[in-house]
Design a protein around this motif. Sequence first.
Motif, PDB file in Angstrom:
ATOM      1  N   ASP A 141      79.754  17.458  96.036  1.00  0.00           N
ATOM      2  CA  ASP A 141      81.076  17.503  95.451  1.00  0.00           C
ATOM      3  C   ASP A 141      81.927  16.339  95.966  1.00  0.00           C
ATOM      4  N   ALA A 142      82.460  15.536  95.049  1.00  0.00           N
ATOM      5  CA  ALA A 142      83.211  14.342  95.435  1.00  0.00           C
ATOM      6  C   ALA A 142      84.474  14.693  96.214  1.00  0.00           C
ATOM      7  N   GLY A 143      85.169  15.772  95.820  1.00  0.00           N
ATOM      8  CA  GLY A 143      86.369  16.173  96.543  1.00  0.00           C
ATOM      9  C   GLY A 143      86.064  16.561  97.979  1.00  0.00           C
ATOM     10  N   VAL A 144      84.954  17.235  98.186  1.00  0.00           N
ATOM     11  CA  VAL A 144      84.541  17.603  99.543  1.00  0.00           C
ATOM     12  C   VAL A 144      84.172  16.356 100.329  1.00  0.00           C
ATOM     13  N   ARG A 150      85.422  13.421 100.000  1.00  0.00           N
ATOM     14  CA  ARG A 150      86.659  12.725 100.375  1.00  0.00           C
ATOM     15  C   ARG A 150      87.327  13.408 101.571  1.00  0.00           C
ATOM     16  N   GLN A 151      87.405  14.727 101.527  1.00  0.00           N
ATOM     17  CA  GLN A 151      87.988  15.477 102.643  1.00  0.00           C
ATOM     18  C   GLN A 151      87.176  15.280 103.923  1.00  0.00           C
ATOM     19  N   ARG A 201      86.545   6.009  95.999  1.00  0.00           N
ATOM     20  CA  ARG A 201      87.613   6.955  96.358  1.00  0.00           C
ATOM     21  C   ARG A 201      87.208   7.909  97.483  1.00  0.00           C
ATOM     22  N   GLU A 202      85.930   8.000  97.772  1.00  0.00           N
ATOM     23  CA  GLU A 202      85.492   8.897  98.842  1.00  0.00           C
ATOM     24  C   GLU A 202      85.524   8.226 100.214  1.00  0.00           C
ATOM     25  N   THR A 248      76.840  19.989 100.271  1.00  0.00           N
ATOM     26  CA  THR A 248      78.289  20.165 100.186  1.00  0.00           C
ATOM     27  C   THR A 248      78.767  21.200 101.202  1.00  0.00           C
ATOM     28  N   TRP A 282      95.327  16.226 100.840  1.00  0.00           N
ATOM     29  CA  TRP A 282      94.702  15.006 101.328  1.00  0.00           C
ATOM     30  C   TRP A 282      95.761  13.941 101.566  1.00  0.00           C
TER      31      TRP A 282
END
Length: 236
Positions: free
Chosen positions: A54-57, A59-60, A123-124, A199, A221
């Motif tokens: 997961d890209a959002g994970v 990044r976090q 972006r990550e 993930t 974020w």
Amino acid sequence: MGRTTILSSLAASGTDTAPQRLTELAAELDIPTADLLVVAGQPVPAKLLPPERDAGVMRQFAYRVSYCDHSQLAALEVFVRSLPRVAAPEPFMQLAWPGRRPAETRFAAVLGALIRNRGFGIRELPFIGLSLSTLHGMVWRWDPSPHRRQQLSAIAGPLGWTLPDLFAVADEPYSEELRPMLHCRHLGRVFAAAVPLTTAQLIETAEEADRLSVRSDHGVWQPVSQGFAEECPDFP
């Protein structure tokens, strides 16, 4: 033959080097095998690449790890390497190119592949002091320019590369006066160790990073990371 000479040679003419020899060299140089294959212009086997995550994970995860100092990063790397390795689902999903357009120069292709080896898109990546447009340009057409040394000094740390090594691959003169712009290679060592993680394991690692750094999670974020390059033991 010194390590920078080896890396320069592989970047210039490594396509004829046997993959087994590259694997041996990677161990000797303490560089991920996938990275050395990229430098030599050779394909990276699926088993050396990260699973789809997961890209959002991602990044976090990258952001929260960047708040750890050197001792905390060392502990976090041990934690990451202690996690069980989960077999990737079949068929293997080819990771997307990190930039907006395909690379048009040799080093842009190398840089983009090094980023992709870690499962990151642009972006990550954690905040490294460069704009998104600059980063996209670096993996599209990264020609020599007056800004190239600064850009290399910014991106080397999150990749887990030393400055002399990455400068050698980029065929850019290196000076010992140069320092990482924000992050040193010890941050990138955690990212490299985390390549096989799922993930769910990235979430677990981000929580461990927060525990080690004693960073309060603000719930959103933030595009700023701590950076401990000035304290890096690599530099006197």
